[in-house]
Structures are given as structure tokens and as C-alpha cells.
Design an enzyme around this catalytic site. Structure first.
Site, PDB file in Angstrom:
ATOM      1  N   ARG A   3       0.066   0.898  -7.303  1.00  0.00           N
ATOM      2  CA  ARG A   3       1.634   0.701  -7.399  1.00  0.00           C
ATOM      3  C   ARG A   3       2.285  -0.162  -6.195  1.00  0.00           C
ATOM      4  NH1 ARG A   3       3.001   7.009  -8.784  1.00  0.00           N
ATOM      5  NH2 ARG A   3       1.902   7.276 -10.949  1.00  0.00           N
TER       6      ARG A   3
ATOM      7  N   ASP B 235       4.563  -2.432  -4.264  1.00  0.00           N
ATOM      8  CA  ASP B 235       6.151  -2.144  -3.926  1.00  0.00           C
ATOM      9  C   ASP B 235       7.027  -3.434  -4.298  1.00  0.00           C
ATOM     10  OD1 ASP B 235       5.628   0.139  -2.601  1.00  0.00           O
ATOM     11  OD2 ASP B 235       5.056  -0.650  -0.843  1.00  0.00           O
TER      12      ASP B 235
ATOM     13  N   ARG C 146       2.465  -3.533   5.189  1.00  0.00           N
ATOM     14  CA  ARG C 146       3.449  -4.452   5.730  1.00  0.00           C
ATOM     15  C   ARG C 146       3.659  -3.930   7.135  1.00  0.00           C
ATOM     16  NH1 ARG C 146       8.418  -3.615   2.120  1.00  0.00           N
ATOM     17  NH2 ARG C 146       9.441  -4.611   3.775  1.00  0.00           N
TER      18      ARG C 146
END
Length: 247
Positions: free
Chosen positions: A50, A52, A193
Site C-alpha cells: 500500500r 503512500d 522516507r
């Protein structure tokens, strides 16, 4: 009923992530609308990862059950006809009913940093126009391989178990482009990230490789980072124990 698996590529710039959100543009919503246009069915697709908001994919895998008897090659052409230009189905496969798209052996994400401005790359990279020490960044990466509790690299509160198995983590460089690549069995929300942000600090000399290792060992939620912007992140590949055409 039959089950179809799709290999999907997308530019996530204009989407609020993969997963469906009422009233917001998502990759899942566009795929499901295209499937409805082709077969008339209203259904949900499942994804291997999934991604982002703002994150891209070259190798996302999704699956869905359908009452349609259309062969994979027809699904491929028909879905691409109805999908927007920033989403494309690259391959389609007829898979067995027990195939679970989420049970991948591993996934590979890349975070790309460019050191020279490039308008042609700006939507898919993060610009940091100063030198970075790749050797130090790779020393930091050496702390990551194996079974690791990655809670320090995610601010997400809804995650249960935060232990992941990391097969490979490295930073490569070519033509003023640095790519932080990680292969793991699964990823936490915003993990890549935050890791990329911490590695950037290592490359700048603001954080030592040992300090990076201490962030990992601290196991305190969300203390690493700061997170880099989403446009540099891409889901490169989802790997199963057998090729999709054999599933």
C-alpha cells in the site's frame, strides 16, 4: 470465478496513495473503476504493498476475483484503455484461486536523490545539490540487514509488530544520482522516507554511521528522520517464491 493478477506501474504524484479513500484520488479507485468499465463488476482489488501519498511504483502487483472469462491479454489492453495516463498495467496473469497477492517473499523500494537540478527528473527524485559521502551512508546501511525492529523509523501508531527482515540495504551512485535501495519482507508506513532522511544526515556528516545504528537500537517510535518527500520513493519490485505466470 477466476482470479487475475496485474503488474502495475504508476506515477503517484496526483494520488493520495494506493488504498481507497472516500472522496480522494487513489490508485485503487482508478483500477477498480477501470475494471468496472471492462466487466461491469463492482469489486475490490488487493495489493502487494500500500504505497503512500505521492509514492510511485514500477512493479506493484494487484489481484482481483472476477466472473468474467476474458483472457489476460484482453484485460491488459482493455484496462489500459480506461486507465488515466499516469497508471498502466504492464502484464496480466490468470492465477490460481489460492494465490494471495500480499504473501510476497520480499519487496524492493528505491529512494532516489539527485545532486544536480534536473527538471526532467524532479517528479521522481529528491534534489540535494551538495556532496554526500556514499561510503558513510553504506556503513550506516550495514546496521540494517537481518531481523530488525524498525519502530524508530515510523511515526505510525496503528502498526502492531514492527520487526521486519531486511535482505539488502545499500546506496549506489551513478551520474550524480544516489539510490538508496532496500529489499525486505515487508515495510512499515513511512519507513523508507525516514530512513532516507537519516541516511542523508549521515552523508552530510551530521550523523555518524554509529549514530544511525544507535537510532535503530533505540527502538523509540519515530525518532529517526526527518522524512524526505514522497516523490523520491518508488516500489520497484514485488518478488514471490515463483514467477507470477506460474501462480
Amino acid at each position: 470465478m477466476s482470479k487475475i493478477a496485474l503488474l502495475v506501474e504508476y506515477d503517484g504524484s496526483n494520488y493520495c496513495g494506493f488504498q481507497f479513500q472516500p472522496g480522494k484520488p487513489t490508485i485503487q479507485d482508478e483500477l477498480e473503476k477501470a475494471i468496472s468499465c471492462v466487466s461491469g463488476e463492482v469489486l475490490r482489488v488487493a495489493a502487494a504493498s500500500r504505497t503512500d501519498s505521492g509514492v510511485h511504483a514500477r512493479g506493484q502487483v494487484v489481484s482481483f476475483r472476477t466472473q468474467s472469462c476474458l483472457p489476460p491479454r484482453v484485460w491488459l489492453k482493455a484496462l489500459n484503455y480506461y486507465l488515466p495516463r499516469d497508471i498502466a498495467v504492464k502484464e496480466a496473469y490468470l492465477v490460481s484461486d489460492d494465490f494471495d497477492v500480499r504473501r510476497a517473499q520480499c519487496r524492493r523500494y528505491n529512494y532516489t536523490i539527485i545532486l544536480d537540478p534536473s527538471p526532467m527528473k524532479s517528479s521522481f527524485t529528491y534534489l540535494y545539490p551538495r556532496p554526500l559521502d556514499r561510503e558513510l551512508m553504506n556503513l550506516a546501511c550495514s546496521y540494517l540487514e537481518g531481523d530488525q525492529d524498525l519502530v524508530s523509523f515510523t511515526p505510525a501508531l496503528e502498526v502492531g509488530c514492527t520487526v521486519r527482515h531486511i535482505y539488502q540495504a545499500e546506496v549506489t551512485e551513478e551520474d550524480s544520482t544516489l539510490v538508496f535501495s532496500m529489499i525486505a519482507n515487508a515495510f512499515l508506513p513511512h519507513q523508507m522516507r525516514h530512513m532516507a532522511g537519516s541516511l542523508l544526515q549521515v552523508g552530510r556528516g551530521k550523523l555518524s554511521p554509529e549514530g544511525f545504528g544507535q537510532l535503530l537500537a533505540a527502538k523509540k517510535r519515530g525518532i529517526a528522520g526527518p522524512a524526505l518527500p514522497p516523490q523520491g520513493l518508488c516500489l520497484e519490485k514485488v518478488i514471490y517464491n515463483r514467477p507470477l505466470e506460474e501462480m
